[in-house]
Scaffold this motif. Structure first.
Motif, PDB file in Angstrom:
ATOM      1  N   TYR A  78     -70.908 -42.912 -91.362  1.00 19.37           N
ATOM      2  CA  TYR A  78     -70.183 -42.261 -90.415  1.00 19.37           C
ATOM      3  C   TYR A  78     -68.832 -42.293 -90.280  1.00 19.37           C
ATOM      4  O   TYR A  78     -68.183 -43.531 -90.269  1.00 19.37           O
ATOM      5  CB  TYR A  78     -70.811 -42.853 -89.252  1.00 19.37           C
ATOM      6  CG  TYR A  78     -72.505 -42.743 -89.114  1.00 19.37           C
ATOM      7  CD1 TYR A  78     -73.064 -41.672 -89.477  1.00 19.37           C
ATOM      8  CD2 TYR A  78     -72.916 -44.064 -88.662  1.00 19.37           C
ATOM      9  CE1 TYR A  78     -74.370 -41.825 -89.341  1.00 19.37           C
ATOM     10  CE2 TYR A  78     -74.312 -44.198 -88.756  1.00 19.37           C
ATOM     11  CZ  TYR A  78     -75.217 -42.999 -89.251  1.00 19.37           C
ATOM     12  OH  TYR A  78     -76.440 -43.042 -89.454  1.00 19.37           O
ATOM     13  N   SER A  91     -82.166 -51.766 -83.315  1.00 19.19           N
ATOM     14  CA  SER A  91     -82.641 -51.861 -81.737  1.00 19.19           C
ATOM     15  C   SER A  91     -81.775 -50.914 -80.945  1.00 19.19           C
ATOM     16  O   SER A  91     -80.884 -50.312 -81.663  1.00 19.19           O
ATOM     17  CB  SER A  91     -82.114 -53.315 -81.380  1.00 19.19           C
ATOM     18  OG  SER A  91     -80.736 -53.585 -81.068  1.00 19.19           O
ATOM     19  N   GLY A  92     -82.068 -50.656 -79.602  1.00 14.74           N
ATOM     20  CA  GLY A  92     -81.530 -49.789 -78.950  1.00 14.74           C
ATOM     21  C   GLY A  92     -81.705 -48.267 -79.485  1.00 14.74           C
ATOM     22  O   GLY A  92     -80.695 -47.668 -79.537  1.00 14.74           O
ATOM     23  N   ARG A  93     -82.823 -47.929 -79.946  1.00 18.46           N
ATOM     24  CA  ARG A  93     -82.966 -46.680 -80.500  1.00 18.46           C
ATOM     25  C   ARG A  93     -83.335 -45.558 -79.418  1.00 18.46           C
ATOM     26  O   ARG A  93     -83.378 -44.284 -79.882  1.00 18.46           O
ATOM     27  CB  ARG A  93     -83.984 -46.933 -81.555  1.00 18.46           C
ATOM     28  CG  ARG A  93     -83.526 -47.098 -82.851  1.00 18.46           C
ATOM     29  CD  ARG A  93     -84.617 -47.729 -83.739  1.00 18.46           C
ATOM     30  NE  ARG A  93     -84.248 -47.788 -85.273  1.00 18.46           N
ATOM     31  CZ  ARG A  93     -85.007 -48.431 -86.244  1.00 18.46           C
ATOM     32  NH1 ARG A  93     -86.125 -48.701 -85.998  1.00 18.46           N
ATOM     33  NH2 ARG A  93     -84.437 -48.481 -87.333  1.00 18.46           N
ATOM     34  N   LEU A 141     -66.514 -43.780 -87.679  1.00 19.91           N
ATOM     35  CA  LEU A 141     -66.492 -45.124 -87.017  1.00 19.91           C
ATOM     36  C   LEU A 141     -66.413 -46.029 -88.115  1.00 19.91           C
ATOM     37  O   LEU A 141     -66.021 -45.733 -89.144  1.00 19.91           O
ATOM     38  CB  LEU A 141     -68.039 -44.989 -86.681  1.00 19.91           C
ATOM     39  CG  LEU A 141     -68.927 -44.124 -85.683  1.00 19.91           C
ATOM     40  CD1 LEU A 141     -70.347 -44.222 -85.680  1.00 19.91           C
ATOM     41  CD2 LEU A 141     -68.382 -44.090 -84.343  1.00 19.91           C
ATOM     42  N   THR A 142     -66.103 -47.509 -87.475  1.00 16.64           N
ATOM     43  CA  THR A 142     -65.915 -48.337 -88.431  1.00 16.64           C
ATOM     44  C   THR A 142     -67.034 -48.731 -89.105  1.00 16.64           C
ATOM     45  O   THR A 142     -68.022 -48.621 -88.848  1.00 16.64           O
ATOM     46  CB  THR A 142     -65.140 -49.563 -87.671  1.00 16.64           C
ATOM     47  OG1 THR A 142     -66.303 -50.121 -86.730  1.00 16.64           O
ATOM     48  CG2 THR A 142     -64.066 -49.400 -86.621  1.00 16.64           C
ATOM     49  N   ALA A 199     -79.993 -46.936 -75.879  1.00 16.81           N
ATOM     50  CA  ALA A 199     -78.449 -47.107 -76.349  1.00 16.81           C
ATOM     51  C   ALA A 199     -77.518 -46.823 -75.372  1.00 16.81           C
ATOM     52  O   ALA A 199     -76.437 -47.305 -75.759  1.00 16.81           O
ATOM     53  CB  ALA A 199     -78.439 -45.552 -77.351  1.00 16.81           C
ATOM     54  N   PHE A 203     -68.222 -51.860 -89.083  1.00 20.31           N
ATOM     55  CA  PHE A 203     -68.991 -52.642 -88.143  1.00 20.31           C
ATOM     56  C   PHE A 203     -69.989 -51.807 -87.344  1.00 20.31           C
ATOM     57  O   PHE A 203     -70.988 -51.720 -87.268  1.00 20.31           O
ATOM     58  CB  PHE A 203     -68.120 -53.629 -87.156  1.00 20.31           C
ATOM     59  CG  PHE A 203     -68.656 -54.512 -86.247  1.00 20.31           C
ATOM     60  CD1 PHE A 203     -68.727 -55.684 -86.449  1.00 20.31           C
ATOM     61  CD2 PHE A 203     -69.189 -53.926 -85.036  1.00 20.31           C
ATOM     62  CE1 PHE A 203     -69.663 -56.598 -85.750  1.00 20.31           C
ATOM     63  CE2 PHE A 203     -70.066 -54.517 -84.202  1.00 20.31           C
ATOM     64  CZ  PHE A 203     -70.038 -55.893 -84.546  1.00 20.31           C
ATOM     65  N   GLU A 204     -69.344 -50.751 -86.814  1.00 22.40           N
ATOM     66  CA  GLU A 204     -70.202 -49.785 -86.100  1.00 22.40           C
ATOM     67  C   GLU A 204     -70.987 -49.042 -86.890  1.00 22.40           C
ATOM     68  O   GLU A 204     -72.411 -48.749 -86.291  1.00 22.40           O
ATOM     69  CB  GLU A 204     -69.262 -48.614 -85.349  1.00 22.40           C
ATOM     70  CG  GLU A 204     -68.284 -49.177 -84.165  1.00 22.40           C
ATOM     71  CD  GLU A 204     -67.263 -48.250 -83.743  1.00 22.40           C
ATOM     72  OE1 GLU A 204     -67.044 -48.166 -82.583  1.00 22.40           O
ATOM     73  OE2 GLU A 204     -66.642 -47.580 -84.532  1.00 22.40           O
ATOM     74  N   GLU A 244     -73.801 -51.391 -87.026  1.00 20.45           N
ATOM     75  CA  GLU A 244     -74.601 -51.605 -85.954  1.00 20.45           C
ATOM     76  C   GLU A 244     -75.602 -50.310 -85.554  1.00 20.45           C
ATOM     77  O   GLU A 244     -76.459 -50.776 -84.958  1.00 20.45           O
ATOM     78  CB  GLU A 244     -73.359 -51.540 -84.609  1.00 20.45           C
ATOM     79  CG  GLU A 244     -73.984 -52.106 -83.269  1.00 20.45           C
ATOM     80  CD  GLU A 244     -72.901 -51.860 -82.466  1.00 20.45           C
ATOM     81  OE1 GLU A 244     -72.498 -52.613 -81.545  1.00 20.45           O
ATOM     82  OE2 GLU A 244     -72.205 -50.886 -82.136  1.00 20.45           O
ATOM     83  N   ILE A 245     -75.141 -49.175 -85.683  1.00 17.25           N
ATOM     84  CA  ILE A 245     -75.920 -48.114 -85.546  1.00 17.25           C
ATOM     85  C   ILE A 245     -77.205 -48.072 -86.334  1.00 17.25           C
ATOM     86  O   ILE A 245     -78.422 -47.730 -85.822  1.00 17.25           O
ATOM     87  CB  ILE A 245     -75.339 -46.774 -85.701  1.00 17.25           C
ATOM     88  CG1 ILE A 245     -74.360 -46.307 -84.479  1.00 17.25           C
ATOM     89  CG2 ILE A 245     -76.303 -45.690 -85.624  1.00 17.25           C
ATOM     90  CD1 ILE A 245     -73.628 -45.160 -84.509  1.00 17.25           C
ATOM     91  N   SER A 246     -77.132 -48.713 -87.379  1.00 22.18           N
ATOM     92  CA  SER A 246     -78.333 -48.963 -88.345  1.00 22.18           C
ATOM     93  C   SER A 246     -79.255 -50.017 -87.855  1.00 22.18           C
ATOM     94  O   SER A 246     -80.519 -50.130 -88.282  1.00 22.18           O
ATOM     95  CB  SER A 246     -77.927 -49.093 -89.875  1.00 22.18           C
ATOM     96  OG  SER A 246     -77.098 -48.036 -90.149  1.00 22.18           O
ATOM     97  N   TYR A 247     -78.811 -50.821 -87.047  1.00 18.58           N
ATOM     98  CA  TYR A 247     -79.539 -52.138 -86.853  1.00 18.58           C
ATOM     99  C   TYR A 247     -80.526 -51.893 -85.942  1.00 18.58           C
ATOM    100  O   TYR A 247     -80.257 -50.913 -84.849  1.00 18.58           O
ATOM    101  CB  TYR A 247     -78.535 -53.063 -85.996  1.00 18.58           C
ATOM    102  CG  TYR A 247     -79.309 -54.636 -85.629  1.00 18.58           C
ATOM    103  CD1 TYR A 247     -79.216 -55.557 -86.388  1.00 18.58           C
ATOM    104  CD2 TYR A 247     -79.842 -54.606 -84.211  1.00 18.58           C
ATOM    105  CE1 TYR A 247     -79.801 -56.912 -86.259  1.00 18.58           C
ATOM    106  CE2 TYR A 247     -80.547 -55.810 -84.024  1.00 18.58           C
ATOM    107  CZ  TYR A 247     -80.505 -56.746 -85.049  1.00 18.58           C
ATOM    108  OH  TYR A 247     -81.165 -57.990 -84.629  1.00 18.58           O
ATOM    109  N   GLN A 270     -81.706 -52.720 -91.761  1.00 16.53           N
ATOM    110  CA  GLN A 270     -83.090 -52.126 -91.099  1.00 16.53           C
ATOM    111  C   GLN A 270     -84.131 -53.020 -91.611  1.00 16.53           C
ATOM    112  O   GLN A 270     -85.314 -52.816 -91.035  1.00 16.53           O
ATOM    113  CB  GLN A 270     -83.442 -50.656 -91.420  1.00 16.53           C
ATOM    114  CG  GLN A 270     -82.293 -49.933 -90.679  1.00 16.53           C
ATOM    115  CD  GLN A 270     -82.683 -48.189 -91.317  1.00 16.53           C
ATOM    116  OE1 GLN A 270     -83.773 -47.945 -91.962  1.00 16.53           O
ATOM    117  NE2 GLN A 270     -81.636 -47.552 -91.068  1.00 16.53           N
TER     118      GLN A 270
END
Lengths: 371, 248
Positions: B95, B110-112, B98-99, B117, B101-102, B105-108, B166
């Motif tokens: 992406y 949780s919060g899907r 995005l940074t 989200a 880090f981000e 984070e999106i790939s982590y 993941q």
């Protein structure tokens, strides 16, 4: 200590609030201020377009649908208020809206009945556009319809809705729209005093919507939307149901457009199909593009500027205004794709950053989106 | 761990045709837990299509794909990911806005869902995990940089990191070292060798030196069919494989 971006957001919002709440009401007469209030109702649509189009890459050329639905919900309530037995005693069927009577309709249609209630109407002006957006979104995004195809379909729906309204003269007032609106729950909306109050209510609601969208954009959901815009498959294969995210932001933008439409009806005093169709829908996209599709406050300024230019231009040269507007859009797309907000970003932002700096170190790992 | 012989992935009689052209034709193979399998084959052999079928990007015309006892052909893409299948694309897909880090984070996982989200909060566990992964992919001092500013090789590493976070049971990599400089290639080989130890991996790769280094087993595809299958040594000496690679 707040991060630099947060301090900038506070600054931008304060400037906007100061202009709208203090500078303009002091500098303008009631008529001009009411015009600004009317323009601001379009801003509810354009900030939704920033979230949909700028952030998420969903270009809707049919936001007039939702603006119009919100406007009609409010207009139906106000029309019922204006159609008291007393006021309509000369009709062949007293107590129903005048245009129904002219069209030989003798009873209030079922879908008008809930609009006797103010609370129902206030909820409906947001919920009906949002529900329609969910239906359109589910039909399109679940089938992976996007980009130009989506834009064309939204445009077709706008056109269909206009034709439907125009064709239903007796039920929803047809091409004339719903006119002669007077009171909101007994409160006369046509006086100068009422116009001031409506103006301030509109500004406060707009600022609230800006804050809500700021929260959405700064959440992980906002980052997912931007990720999706650039790499939809990567998001999908990271375990996200991409369609649901698109439906959410599209419905949120629709609900805000509905609020704008309802305010428009209140401030202008009528609603007609000319505010639903293709032309207003595209104009909204132009306002957003001129202001900057990646900036919420940019979109508000863009809306105000283009409409102000339209009013002053079309007062003197009514026939060339549409050409000027088309030319403006082409010029923005060619030379300034980020809109006016990118001018700010390139020339003014460095100074603002220097002034605001101090000891606010950024440790958030985040490219914060400017509001 | 009682049934050792249960394969992680079992593909049976899988076929897909596009307008009558059979891209994958009656394909069957099994992947054991912890196995590293490399798929090779000439252009147009159907290698990428096989990965597309497993991750749900392409729907199979017939056949079945069993993953840990679940039938994948009936699942949605995001459910396949949540079941534990990670996929890296051929061109680096990160992406850009995005940074680093981000991106991680999106790939982590949780919060899907939409509302999770919306109200997602970073916690220490997530931040620590992102730092840990970023060290593995040589990007620990680039966390605040926009992904758009990374080099081609760094983007490939970032995408590998996005899969690692993941923690998939099956990792599918489509040409992970393609388009890299020599030094990036060496580091990537190192990285892949480190991360593939603990999981099952399906790799498409053309770099034979790299294949020889990592593969437990090699499958050769040609015109949508398996023409040879076994150790690198076996495959290299198979006359059918030599024919396909040299005969045309």
């Amino acid at each position: 200590m707040l991060s630099l971006q947060n301090r900038k957001d506070i600054l931008f919002l304060s400037i906007l609030a100061a202009i709208l709440l203090i500078v303009l009401p002091m500098g303008l007469d009631a008529f001009r201020l009411n015009l600004i209030g009317k323009y601001l109702t379009y801003a509810f649509v354009t900030i939704g377009l920033v979230a949909c189009w700028g952030d998420s890459g969903i270009l809707s050329l049919g936001q007039g649908i939702f603006f119009g639905l919100g406007g009609y919900c409010m207009a139906m309530f106000l029309k019922l208020q204006a159609s008291t037995l007393e006021a309509t005693k000369n009709q062949s069927t007293p107590g129903i809206p005048d245009f129904m009577d002219w069209n030989q309709i003798t009873a209030l249609p079922w879908f008008w009945k809930p609009f006797h209630s103010l609370s129902f109407s206030l909820i409906a002006m947001m919920v009906i556009p949002a529900v329609l957006a969910v239906v359109i979104g589910a039909a399109m995004f679940k089938r992976r319809v996007g980009g130009t195809y989506f834009a064309i379909i939204t445009q077709a729906i706008a056109s269909v809705l206009t034709i439907l309204i125009v064709g239903q003269q007796g039920y929803i007032g047809g091409v004339n729209g719903i006119t002669d609106l007077r009171t909101l729950d007994g409160w006369d909306i046509r006086t100068d005093h009422a116009k001031y109050i409506l103006y301030y209510a509109g500004v406060v609601l707009l600022l609230a919507c800006l804050l809500l969208l700021r929260f959405v954009r700064k959440s992980k959901l906002g980052r997912i939307l931007r990720a999706m815009r650039d790499q939809e498959d990567r998001v999908r294969f990271s375990g996200y149901n991409v369609a649901n995210f698109k439906i959410f932001i599209f419905a949120l933008a629709a609900a805000m457009a509905g609020i704008g439409g309802a305010l428009f009806t209140l401030e202008v005093g009528f609603m007609s199909p000319t505010f639903v169709g293709i032309v207003p829908s595209i104009e909204m996209v132009i306002y957003c593009a001129v202001g900057g599709r990646n900036s919420l406050v940019g979109a508000v300024y863009g809306t105000l500027l283009v409409n102000w230019a339209r009013t002053s231009f079309s007062e003197s040269f009514p026939e060339i205004w549409t050409f000027a507007m088309g030319g403006l859009f082409i010029a923005i797309v060619l030379f300034l794709p980020g809109g006016l907000a990118s001018l700010y970003q390139n020339y003014i932002d460095p100074y603002v950053c220097r002034i605001l700096k101090g000891n606010g170190r950024q440790t958030s790992h985040t490219v914060d989106k400017a509001i | 761990m009682t049934i050792q012989n249960d394969p992680l992935l079992s593909v049976e009689n899988l076929s897909v045709s596009f307008d009558g052209f059979k891209a994958v034709d009656d394909l069957s193979f099994q992947l054991e837990k912890g196995e590293i399998r490399v798929i090779i084959g000439p252009n147009g052999a159907g290698k990428t299509t096989v990965l597309d079928l497993i991750c749900g990007r392409t729907k199979a015309t017939s056949g079945s794909i069993q993953f840990e006892g679940r039938e994948l052909t009936r699942l949605k893409e995001y459910d396949i990911v949540r079941a534990g299948v990670g996929r890296k694309f051929q061109t680096p897909s990160v992406y850009e806005d995005l940074t680093v880090f981000e991106n991680l984070e999106i790939s982590y996982p949780s919060g899907r869902s939409v509302f999770e989200a919306l109200f997602f909060r970073r916690n220490k566990e997530i931040i620590d995990r992102i730092k840990e992964i970023s060290e593995m992919i040589f990007l620990d001092n680039q966390l605040d940089r926009k992904a758009a500013d990374l080099s081609h090789g760094q983007k490939q590493w970032l995408e590998i990191g996005m899969l690692l976070i993941q923690d998939p049971a099956l990792l599918m990599l489509d040409e992970p070292v393609a388009g890299m400089t020599v030094s990036e290639r060496v580091r990537t080989a190192e990285l892949l060798q480190r991360i593939i130890q603990s999981r099952s991996v399906l790799v498409i790769e053309h770099d034979m030196g790299f294949v020889e280094k990592i593969a437990h087993r090699v499958t050769v595809l040609h015109q949508g069919r398996i023409i040879s299958d076994g150790s690198m040594e076996h495959v290299k000496n198979d006359p059918k494989v030599v024919e396909v690679y040299l005969g045309h």
